[in-house]
Design an enzyme around this catalytic site. Structure first.
Site, PDB file in Angstrom:
ATOM      1  N   ASP A   7      24.299  -9.285  56.956  1.00  0.00           N
ATOM      2  CA  ASP A   7      24.764  -7.889  56.622  1.00  0.00           C
ATOM      3  C   ASP A   7      24.663  -7.088  58.107  1.00  0.00           C
ATOM      4  O   ASP A   7      23.676  -6.965  58.812  1.00  0.00           O
ATOM      5  CB  ASP A   7      23.225  -7.346  55.835  1.00  0.00           C
ATOM      6  N   GLU A  66      29.176  -9.504  54.843  1.00  0.00           N
ATOM      7  CA  GLU A  66      29.663  -8.141  54.173  1.00  0.00           C
ATOM      8  C   GLU A  66      30.678  -7.745  54.985  1.00  0.00           C
ATOM      9  O   GLU A  66      30.884  -7.673  56.132  1.00  0.00           O
ATOM     10  CB  GLU A  66      28.550  -7.287  54.228  1.00  0.00           C
ATOM     11  N   ASP A 138      17.912  -4.319  55.338  1.00  0.00           N
ATOM     12  CA  ASP A 138      18.754  -5.111  56.038  1.00  0.00           C
ATOM     13  C   ASP A 138      18.639  -6.659  55.438  1.00  0.00           C
ATOM     14  O   ASP A 138      19.824  -7.357  55.316  1.00  0.00           O
ATOM     15  CB  ASP A 138      18.727  -5.174  57.379  1.00  0.00           C
TER      16      ASP A 138
END
Length: 180
Positions: A7, A66, A138
């Site tokens: 991420d 992502e 996160d």
């Protein structure tokens, strides 16, 4: 198959490592990479070297990251894209195949709906991986990316195997979707 999920973020980049055996997902590790309060090149260097350390420590078979969303502030979007680029460089430098998923795809894979809140993602990641505690946001997002890839990879390989038969019927696989 060991999957590394990322991420990306300029201040904090989350990472999560899971292992997939058949339909079973097992938690290996997760955490965050915090960049120093320094200039952009130093922050990108920290992301690159830290993701490389994670790869050297856990030896994943593949990675998923992502995709960047377009923010209201174009400058923030550009900075996020650069952080993402640093992480991708570390992944491809280690010869890992890198899959990319939108936040919507990750939320659908983990929670079942694309408009899920961060707390819902955290809760479902904890449940799916049978974690004793709630992961940070996160790390949970990174684990969610890895979970999304674990589920999507299987579907894509099935579609890939069916490609010749689908072509005879006038269909094809494009971007993981069946199109006519």
């Amino acid at each position: 198959m060991k999957i590394l999920g990322i991420d990306p973020g300029l201040r904090t980049t989350g990472f999560g490592v899971i292992e997939k055996h058949g339909n079973k997902l097992t938690y290996i590790a997760s955490g965050t990479i915090k960049t120093p309060d320094a200039d952009l090149p130093q922050r990108l260097k920290t992301i690159l070297s830290s993701v490389s350390e994670v790869i050297a420590t856990y030896h994943p078979d593949c990675a998923a990251i992502e995709k960047v969303f377009v923010n209201v502030n174009p400058q923030s979007t550009l900075l996020l894209g650069q952080a993402r680029g640093a992480a991708i460089c570390a992944l491809v430098h280690a010869d890992l195949l890198v899959a990319e998923y939108t936040a919507l795809q990750v939320k659908q894979a983990v929670v079942g709906q694309g408009k899920a809140q961060k707390a819902q993602v955290q809760d479902m990641v904890q449940r799916l991986l049978k974690l004793s505690g709630l992961p940070g946001t996160d790390a949970a997002d990174a684990l969610g990316v890895a979970i999304c890839h674990a589920h999507s990879g299987e579907a894509l390989s099935v579609l890939g195997a069916l490609a010749p038969e689908l072509a005879r019927k006038g269909l094809r696989v494009r971007g993981g979707r069946l199109v006519g």
